[in-house]
Write a protein that holds these residues in place. Structure first.
Motif, PDB file in Angstrom:
ATOM      1  N   GLU A   1      -4.426   6.898  -6.090  1.00 22.12           N
ATOM      2  CA  GLU A   1      -5.322   7.490  -5.103  1.00 22.12           C
ATOM      3  C   GLU A   1      -5.883   6.444  -4.148  1.00 22.12           C
ATOM      4  O   GLU A   1      -6.048   6.710  -2.953  1.00 22.12           O
ATOM      5  CB  GLU A   1      -6.461   8.226  -5.814  1.00 22.12           C
ATOM      6  N   ARG A   2      -6.180   5.261  -4.652  1.00 20.25           N
ATOM      7  CA  ARG A   2      -6.742   4.204  -3.795  1.00 20.25           C
ATOM      8  C   ARG A   2      -5.762   3.843  -2.686  1.00 20.25           C
ATOM      9  O   ARG A   2      -6.168   3.668  -1.531  1.00 20.25           O
ATOM     10  CB  ARG A   2      -7.064   2.969  -4.635  1.00 20.25           C
ATOM     11  N   ASN A   3      -4.476   3.732  -3.021  1.00 21.69           N
ATOM     12  CA  ASN A   3      -3.479   3.443  -1.993  1.00 21.69           C
ATOM     13  C   ASN A   3      -3.421   4.558  -0.955  1.00 21.69           C
ATOM     14  O   ASN A   3      -3.313   4.306   0.255  1.00 21.69           O
ATOM     15  CB  ASN A   3      -2.097   3.266  -2.626  1.00 21.69           C
TER      16      ASN A   3
ATOM     17  N   ARG B   1      -4.409   6.510   4.470  1.00 21.06           N
ATOM     18  CA  ARG B   1      -5.023   7.545   5.304  1.00 21.06           C
ATOM     19  C   ARG B   1      -6.021   6.929   6.288  1.00 21.06           C
ATOM     20  O   ARG B   1      -6.062   7.291   7.477  1.00 21.06           O
ATOM     21  CB  ARG B   1      -5.727   8.570   4.417  1.00 21.06           C
ATOM     22  N   SER B   2      -6.813   5.961   5.815  1.00 23.13           N
ATOM     23  CA  SER B   2      -7.810   5.313   6.675  1.00 23.13           C
ATOM     24  C   SER B   2      -7.161   4.503   7.785  1.00 23.13           C
ATOM     25  O   SER B   2      -7.624   4.520   8.937  1.00 23.13           O
ATOM     26  CB  SER B   2      -8.717   4.398   5.831  1.00 23.13           C
TER      27      SER B   2
ATOM     28  N   PHE C   1       0.826  -1.213   0.000  1.00 21.79           N
ATOM     29  CA  PHE C   1       0.000   0.000   0.000  1.00 21.79           C
ATOM     30  C   PHE C   1       0.857   1.258   0.000  1.00 21.79           C
ATOM     31  O   PHE C   1       0.453   2.299  -0.532  1.00 21.79           O
ATOM     32  CB  PHE C   1      -0.934   0.004   1.214  1.00 21.79           C
ATOM     33  N   VAL C   2       2.030   1.167   0.605  1.00 26.13           N
ATOM     34  CA  VAL C   2       2.923   2.329   0.663  1.00 26.13           C
ATOM     35  C   VAL C   2       3.531   2.611  -0.710  1.00 26.13           C
ATOM     36  O   VAL C   2       3.692   3.768  -1.117  1.00 26.13           O
ATOM     37  CB  VAL C   2       4.034   2.097   1.708  1.00 26.13           C
ATOM     38  N   ARG C   3       3.826   1.536  -1.434  1.00 27.27           N
ATOM     39  CA  ARG C   3       4.380   1.693  -2.773  1.00 27.27           C
ATOM     40  C   ARG C   3       3.382   2.456  -3.660  1.00 27.27           C
ATOM     41  O   ARG C   3       2.194   2.142  -3.698  1.00 27.27           O
ATOM     42  CB  ARG C   3       4.680   0.326  -3.369  1.00 27.27           C
ATOM     43  N   ASP C   4       3.842   3.447  -4.353  1.00 27.89           N
ATOM     44  CA  ASP C   4       3.010   4.252  -5.264  1.00 27.89           C
ATOM     45  C   ASP C   4       1.905   5.006  -4.536  1.00 27.89           C
ATOM     46  O   ASP C   4       0.900   5.380  -5.148  1.00 27.89           O
ATOM     47  CB  ASP C   4       2.387   3.363  -6.357  1.00 27.89           C
TER      48      ASP C   4
END
Length: 442
Positions: free
Chosen positions: A357-359, A364-365, A349-352
């Motif tokens: 935007e989805r990552n 953020r969540s 999730f950190v990559r890109d």
């Protein structure tokens, strides 16, 4: 009944005995291995462990025929030679009888010990034509015994086929002596505050380099260690080595903590809590300096037992971190029940995160969720300055990744600590031009 339980392992006598039976039409070799024998030696002492093996041999003798032979071939392992059989079923009956004889506890002084054994069965000449090959076949079979409802496993050719267990079996046998041969080492990857770049701790990463120089990746040898019941012993070596190595850093930096991974199998082992607690008491004046990292998926192996163990660690002051968060299926209710200090966002999730935007929404969540539960957040896999700064703006507390530093030996890590004075937004410090293959691990 022929037997030789005392002294050194009886490989030579085993070979001589089996060669004497070679002309017979059907001979079976049964390998009887005590589960967790090394741990028994550690917990109860060598004398009691040796007495247990003698007692196991005595119970085994009572099951066998007069012309059968039993030899002690290594620590915690007996080889049985059953000659002149009418068929393989006789060998399975013998195995079932041994397992039945082991159901009653072994009583010594004021201790009652439940001994678990695995049995592998192979046949001459159908499986192999030489004593050494028969023993290898039996060892392959015994490695599968704990997966069998019967408690024993019969050798089949698929175990040694191109897609079978031979490679893993050889690694498993080498893994048993890796600690003794000093083949393990640790790399340390720094964890820093994303707010100001200050060092907050490090993750201790286990590496295995065999005597021939080949490096075995953790994703290869850790599953083998888990399957062969070696994972707790290896975890304790990692824990003690990491805590001992970080002693000076604990003293110099009050905020510094070291993280050690705890596998799902180790987490659910009933002995893991007292063993980890003892190690922490030996090496840490403040047990908050130890962080145990547990993968999110580990909580689903046995959720009730896992949560009870986590509560015990929390009660001792040992902090807990959920690794690879976002790749499992933790519910909010379950997350709220756990006494966890930290969530580590998986690097996928950190990559890109600055490009997809989805990552960014997921990260953020997770940060908001963790903070609402009173947890800090670590982002793994930070590989560039843009990602570092973006995560800092989102309120992520800590970070790890190649942009900050590669995993490195303790000697280079200590040098990194001394040199790491400026915030990472202004300075990237990595020993990339000075690391050797043994120092760096991806």
């Amino acid at each position: 009944m022929n037997s030789d339980f005392a002294g050194l392992p009886g490989h030579r006598r085993y070979l001589d005995t089996l060669r004497a039976h070679e002309p017979q039409r059907l001979v079976s070799v049964l390998l009887v291995r005590v589960r967790d024998f090394q741990r028994i030696k550690i917990n109860h002492g060598h004398d009691l462990a040796d007495w247990l093996l003698h007692s196991l041999a005595e119970r085994t003798v009572a099951v066998l025929r007069d012309n059968d032979t039993i030899e002690r071939i290594e620590d915690g392992c007996l080889a049985l030679i059953l000659p002149n059989l009418s068929g393989p079923a006789q060998a399975e009956l013998a195995a079932a009888g041994i397992l039945q004889a082991c159901r009653a506890p072994f009583s010594c002084a004021d201790a009652n010990i439940d001994l678990k054994v695995d049995i592998g069965i192979t046949m001459y000449p159908t499986d192999a034509a030489s004593p050494t090959e028969l023993l290898r076949c039996a060892e392959l079979a015994v490695g599968r015994a704990n997966e069998s409802p019967a408690g024993y496993s019969v050798y089949t050719a698929t175990l040694a086929g191109p897609h079978g267990d031979l490679h893993n079996f050889l690694l498993e046998r080498e893994l048993e002596g890796a600690v003794r041969r000093d083949e393990f080492h640790l790399c340390f990857q720094p964890k820093v505050s994303l707010r100001d770049g200050a060092l907050a701790g490090a993750e201790a990463l286990l590496r295995w380099t065999r005597a021939d120089g080949e490096t075995i990746p953790p994703d290869v040898f850790i599953p083998i260690a888990e399957k062969s019941n070696q994972i707790v012993a290896i975890t304790l070596w990692t824990l003690n080595t990491a805590l001992r190595a970080c002693g000076d850093l604990f003293e110099r930096n009050p905020e510094f903590a070291v993280a050690v991974n705890l596998s799902p199998i180790a987490l659910n082992d009933p002995e893991i809590f007292p063993l980890v607690s003892q190690a922490a008491n030996i090496w840490c004046t403040d047990q908050h300096k130890l962080m145990l990292e547990i993968t999110e998926s580990a909580l689903f192996k046995d959720a009730v037992a896992a949560l009870l163990t986590l509560d015990k660690f929390h009660g001792e002051g040992i902090r807990l971190s959920i690794d690879n968060f976002g790749t499992g299926y933790s519910s909010l209710a379950q997350l709220g029940r756990m006494r966890v200090a930290e969530l580590k966002i998986d690097k996928s999730f950190v990559r890109d995160v600055t490009l997809i935007e989805r990552n960014a929404q997921i990260v953020r969540s997770v940060i908001d969720l963790a903070h609402n539960f009173g947890m800090t957040v670590v982002a793994e896999g930070i590989e560039d300055q843009a990602t570092y700064e973006f995560l800092a703006k989102l309120g992520c507390d800590y970070g790890q990744g190649f942009y900050i530093a590669h995993p490195m030996s303790m000697a280079l890590f200590e040098e990194w600590v001394e040199t790491h004075r400026e915030p990472l937004r202004e300075k990237r410090y990595r020993h990339a031009d000075r690391l050797t293959a043994s120092d760096v691990a991806d």
